[in-house]
Design a protein around this motif. Sequence first.
Motif, PDB file in Angstrom:
ATOM      1  N   CYS A  78      -9.659   8.368   6.644  1.00 47.22           N
ATOM      2  CA  CYS A  78      -8.245   8.555   6.958  1.00 47.22           C
ATOM      3  C   CYS A  78      -8.009   9.901   7.652  1.00 47.22           C
ATOM      4  O   CYS A  78      -8.516  10.920   7.194  1.00 47.22           O
ATOM      5  CB  CYS A  78      -7.426   8.479   5.672  1.00 47.22           C
ATOM      6  N   CYS A  92      -0.429   5.061  -1.008  1.00 49.36           N
ATOM      7  CA  CYS A  92      -0.045   6.051  -0.004  1.00 49.36           C
ATOM      8  C   CYS A  92       1.480   6.132   0.067  1.00 49.36           C
ATOM      9  O   CYS A  92       2.107   5.698   1.027  1.00 49.36           O
ATOM     10  CB  CYS A  92      -0.637   5.694   1.364  1.00 49.36           C
ATOM     11  N   PHE A 134       0.845  -1.201   0.000  1.00 52.18           N
ATOM     12  CA  PHE A 134       0.000   0.000   0.000  1.00 52.18           C
ATOM     13  C   PHE A 134       0.880   1.251   0.000  1.00 52.18           C
ATOM     14  O   PHE A 134       0.628   2.209  -0.729  1.00 52.18           O
ATOM     15  CB  PHE A 134      -0.903  -0.040   1.232  1.00 52.18           C
ATOM     16  N   CYS A 153      -4.555  10.114  -2.637  1.00 51.55           N
ATOM     17  CA  CYS A 153      -5.801  10.176  -1.881  1.00 51.55           C
ATOM     18  C   CYS A 153      -7.012  10.129  -2.814  1.00 51.55           C
ATOM     19  O   CYS A 153      -8.090   9.700  -2.423  1.00 51.55           O
ATOM     20  CB  CYS A 153      -5.856  11.453  -1.055  1.00 51.55           C
ATOM     21  N   ILE A 188      -5.916  12.746   5.143  1.00 53.19           N
ATOM     22  CA  ILE A 188      -6.256  12.982   3.729  1.00 53.19           C
ATOM     23  C   ILE A 188      -5.641  14.290   3.232  1.00 53.19           C
ATOM     24  O   ILE A 188      -5.644  15.296   3.944  1.00 53.19           O
ATOM     25  CB  ILE A 188      -7.781  13.113   3.545  1.00 53.19           C
TER      26      ILE A 188
HETATM   27  S1  SF4 Z   1      -6.440   8.965   2.124  1.00 54.75           S
HETATM   28 FE1  SF4 Z   1      -4.921   8.628   3.760  1.00 54.75          FE
HETATM   29  S2  SF4 Z   1      -4.206   6.525   3.454  1.00 54.75           S
HETATM   30 FE2  SF4 Z   1      -5.231   7.152   1.593  1.00 54.75          FE
HETATM   31  S3  SF4 Z   1      -3.576   7.934   0.276  1.00 54.75           S
HETATM   32 FE3  SF4 Z   1      -4.453   9.676   1.363  1.00 54.75          FE
HETATM   33  S4  SF4 Z   1      -3.172   9.925   3.177  1.00 54.75           S
HETATM   34 FE4  SF4 Z   1      -2.792   7.851   2.374  1.00 54.75          FE
END
Ligand code: SF4
Length: 378
Positions: free
Chosen positions: A343, A320, A315, A327, A346
């Motif tokens: 999350c 990420c 992941f 995101c 974000i």
């Molecule tokens: S939403 Fe959170 S877990 Fe997903 S890519 Fe963005 S920072 Fe990373």
Amino acid sequence: MSRSRHFTRAATLRQTGSSVTIKHEDLGTFDSEIKKFDKERQNQPPTIARKKRNIKHIKLEYEDQDEEAAGAESVDISENFFPLYNKIKEMRELIVTPVDLIGCVKIPTLLKLITNHYKETGVIRHIEIAEISGLQDELKLIEKHGTDRFSRYQLLVTLLFSSQTKDEINFQVMQALHAHYLQKGYKEGLCIESINDTDEKELDKMIFQIGFHSRKALYLKETTASLQNGDIPDTIEALVKLKGIGYKMGHLILQGAWNKVVGISVDTHMVRLCNMFGWTPKNEKNPDNIRKILEQMLVNHKEMWNEINPVLVGFGQTVCTPVGRRCDLCLLSTIDKKNDVVCPAIDKKLLLRVQRGVEKDDRKIRGDIERLVEYKNS
Ligand code: SF4
């Protein structure tokens, strides 16, 4: 677009803008966010302050250095752990990452394929990363036979090379080294005997693409010379006594070579993600401390000790990432109706840029995320 092409370029994946949804009340109304975003773009201010986390935490003691004792005590699991982790697992089903194809644990099987081909034809087979998905049947057949002392040693070598080195480079160097020794007449290619017969400086030259190659050449020579009985150790205590091998590598070696799971292997992606999600005390950067925390957190879920590393590492390699996280594609950026979780980190600016179509992306993606894109757009 074929899977293989994703390994070299994914230029048009920002087309997911229409599917981005922000429903969580913590994120504010979308209109006000857009206005805020426009204002900020004009003034070029520093980044939006991140909302204060509201995650329950556990006090942990790190005094106990006794490895037997690690994991003996259970501690509370952060309330967002399973909702977030299960969503990441769902995403991992949809993506293929470097660790899935050429992670250290996969390399001995790939080398065995090269060995078998060389024994049959006398020709060195070079394996491209893009073709590995199509080799799964052949690889499974090899895995069915289990490990032998050669594959166990190769796992140790590739893990010793792996720190500060990308999987892609590690795989390239391991292939070249293995081919070199096969052609020199060593029946099993890269093995204890061939490394013992190699001068340290020569070895250093052959692995120059690996991070800290000189130090690793020295460690590999010393470690190999210490393997008196022709095989690698089968306990974590003995493994971490070898030069260049720590707990991160030791646990992966035990799991991959001896099928023993006695701890969790924690790498830099895991350190970053654990901090980001608030699963571990803020700013805990020491992988060994994170390992102990996770082992204590999951003491009643030992079936996860093996899987958590590839789930989080893959992941962290694709969606990420340390720089340029996606995101807009991540399922954690949309509130989960069942689990009411989103999350805590974000990149709201990114979501807004995508929503407004101002985000362009021609970054390389280290993996195949085509199915995740389709899922997100569906
Ligand atoms: S939403 Fe959170 S877990 Fe997903 S890519 Fe963005 S920072 Fe990373």
